[in-house]
Design a protein around this motif. Structure first.
Motif, PDB file in Angstrom:
ATOM      1  N   UNK A 169     131.501   1.894  39.731  1.00 38.50           N
ATOM      2  CA  UNK A 169     130.578   3.081  39.884  1.00 38.50           C
ATOM      3  C   UNK A 169     130.002   3.267  41.440  1.00 38.50           C
ATOM      4  N   UNK A 170     130.191   4.255  41.780  1.00 39.20           N
ATOM      5  CA  UNK A 170     129.782   4.746  43.430  1.00 39.20           C
ATOM      6  C   UNK A 170     128.527   5.076  43.439  1.00 39.20           C
ATOM      7  N   UNK A 171     127.674   4.219  44.282  1.00 35.45           N
ATOM      8  CA  UNK A 171     126.009   4.741  44.656  1.00 35.45           C
ATOM      9  C   UNK A 171     126.066   4.971  46.046  1.00 35.45           C
ATOM     10  N   UNK A 172     125.508   6.151  46.206  1.00 32.58           N
ATOM     11  CA  UNK A 172     125.287   6.292  47.997  1.00 32.58           C
ATOM     12  C   UNK A 172     123.955   5.650  48.353  1.00 32.58           C
ATOM     13  N   UNK A 173     124.388   5.348  49.689  1.00 33.95           N
ATOM     14  CA  UNK A 173     123.582   4.378  50.339  1.00 33.95           C
ATOM     15  C   UNK A 173     122.273   4.931  50.387  1.00 33.95           C
ATOM     16  N   UNK A 174     122.080   6.253  50.584  1.00 32.92           N
ATOM     17  CA  UNK A 174     120.848   6.837  50.955  1.00 32.92           C
ATOM     18  C   UNK A 174     119.978   6.819  49.727  1.00 32.92           C
ATOM     19  N   UNK A 175     120.486   7.177  48.526  1.00 30.56           N
ATOM     20  CA  UNK A 175     119.790   7.133  47.258  1.00 30.56           C
ATOM     21  C   UNK A 175     119.491   5.582  46.769  1.00 30.56           C
ATOM     22  N   UNK A 199     129.075   0.378  47.328  1.00 29.42           N
ATOM     23  CA  UNK A 199     128.199   1.148  47.980  1.00 29.42           C
ATOM     24  C   UNK A 199     128.861   2.161  48.919  1.00 29.42           C
ATOM     25  N   UNK A 200     128.720   3.324  48.679  1.00 24.84           N
ATOM     26  CA  UNK A 200     129.495   4.299  49.448  1.00 24.84           C
ATOM     27  C   UNK A 200     128.286   5.153  50.391  1.00 24.84           C
ATOM     28  N   UNK A 201     129.038   5.814  51.266  1.00 20.32           N
ATOM     29  CA  UNK A 201     128.196   6.579  52.223  1.00 20.32           C
ATOM     30  C   UNK A 201     127.706   5.790  53.315  1.00 20.32           C
ATOM     31  N   UNK A 202     128.110   4.296  53.436  1.00 17.45           N
ATOM     32  CA  UNK A 202     127.602   3.490  54.426  1.00 17.45           C
ATOM     33  C   UNK A 202     127.930   3.878  56.078  1.00 17.45           C
ATOM     34  N   UNK A 203     126.746   3.850  56.618  1.00 16.14           N
ATOM     35  CA  UNK A 203     127.043   4.365  57.981  1.00 16.14           C
ATOM     36  C   UNK A 203     126.505   5.676  58.429  1.00 16.14           C
TER      37      UNK A 203
END
Length: 300
Positions: A169-175, A199-203
């Motif tokens: 499961x991918x969960x965006x860091x901002x969310x 944890x995706x969208x890191x950085x």
């Protein structure tokens, strides 16, 4: 002789005249009407998005694509996993991603239907692939907060004999940052069920290294923005962040991947830093399921 005082002024008060305060109240009323209008527009847009998703579910009109990921740790550079991508046909824009349409949808039954549909697609594809093949499924914070992902995933995987860790499961860091404790509790529940969480969208916006030590992630996906820094600014702050993330991830046995690789040089730099997997235009475009299976067979 003293001058007559204006009825709107208070002696020695230093306050502005009453007349100058009236337009402020008018502006406040105008702002309230504007905010109410924006809320109505947003509610209307949400209804349209919900209607489109519901229609696509009824007609099974989603377009499926898989973004392949390359294993940088093995000499053969084989494909080890892919990210599921759902789209909807649009006459003006071509294919539109479903993920933005799901954000902000406040209809729990519709979110549940989308969850079941998405996990069923992933499970059926896993059943066709090699035993170690893994599929990542992007999930909105709202869907994760519903607390049903773990249960639905197990109910979908068990009849096909698929091990839970093959779903990621991918969960965006901002969310995740916005969702707070509730989302963090759901991540812990998924891991207890044996389901992977990345944890995706890191950085992209935060780069919260503390999240890696506090939450039981199995993966960390570096944002595509960081991929260009590997070559363009190898001594800059972005690469410092990448190195720190890799170091912490290793301590907690978290797999690091990176999105947005566009050149062979970027790929080699990612490998040198110790990044485990990569995706992006250089690795391969989003592929239909049958093409993805053919690529898997070619890669053994």
């Amino acid at each position: 002789m003293s001058l007559p005082q204006s009825p709107d002024l208070q002696p020695s008060s230093g306050l502005m005249p009453v007349q100058s305060r009236r337009p402020v109240a008018g502006r406040s009323e105008s702002e309230r009407r504007e905010r109410a209008s924006l809320r109505r527009l947003e509610a209307g847009e949400q209804r349209k998005r919900a209607a489109r998703l519901a229609e696509a579910l009824r007609n099974d009109s989603f377009v499926l694509r898989y973004l392949p990921r390359l294993d940088l740790a093995s000499p053969g550079d084989g494909f080890v996993s892919a990210e599921l991508w759902l789209g909807l046909p649009n006459r003006r824009r071509g294919l539109m991603p479903v993920a933005p349409l799901l954000r902000g949808i406040d209809r729990a039954p519709l979110r549940h239907e989308m969850l079941c549909h998405t996990l069923r697609i992933a499970a059926e594809e896993l059943a066709c692939g090699p035993p170690r093949w893994q599929i990542s499924v992007p999930m909105s914070g709202h869907a994760l907060a519903d607390g049903l992902i773990g249960e639905v995933a197990l109910q979908t995987l068990d009849p096909l004999g698929i091990e839970p860790h093959r779903i990621d499961i991918l969960i965006d860091e901002a969310e995740l940052v916005i969702g707070g404790d509730l989302l963090q509790q759901q991540i812990a529940s998924l891991r207890e069920a044996g389901i992977g969480v990345t944890l995706e969208g890191f950085g992209n916006a935060f780069g919260g290294l503390a999240l890696l030590s506090r939450l039981p992630f199995t993966g960390l996906k570096l944002d595509r923005r960081l991929a260009h820094a590997l070559v363009n600014d190898p001594a800059g702050p972005d690469v410092v962040l990448i190195r720190a993330a890799i170091d912490i991830a290793r301590r907690y046995d978290v797999l690091v991947s990176i999105d947005g690789i566009e050149t062979e040089t970027e790929l080699q730099k990612a490998r040198e830093l110790g990044i485990g997997q990569a995706q992006g235009p250089w690795v391969g475009p989003a592929l239909p399921a049958d093409v993805m299976r053919a690529r898997l067979r070619l890669n053994g």
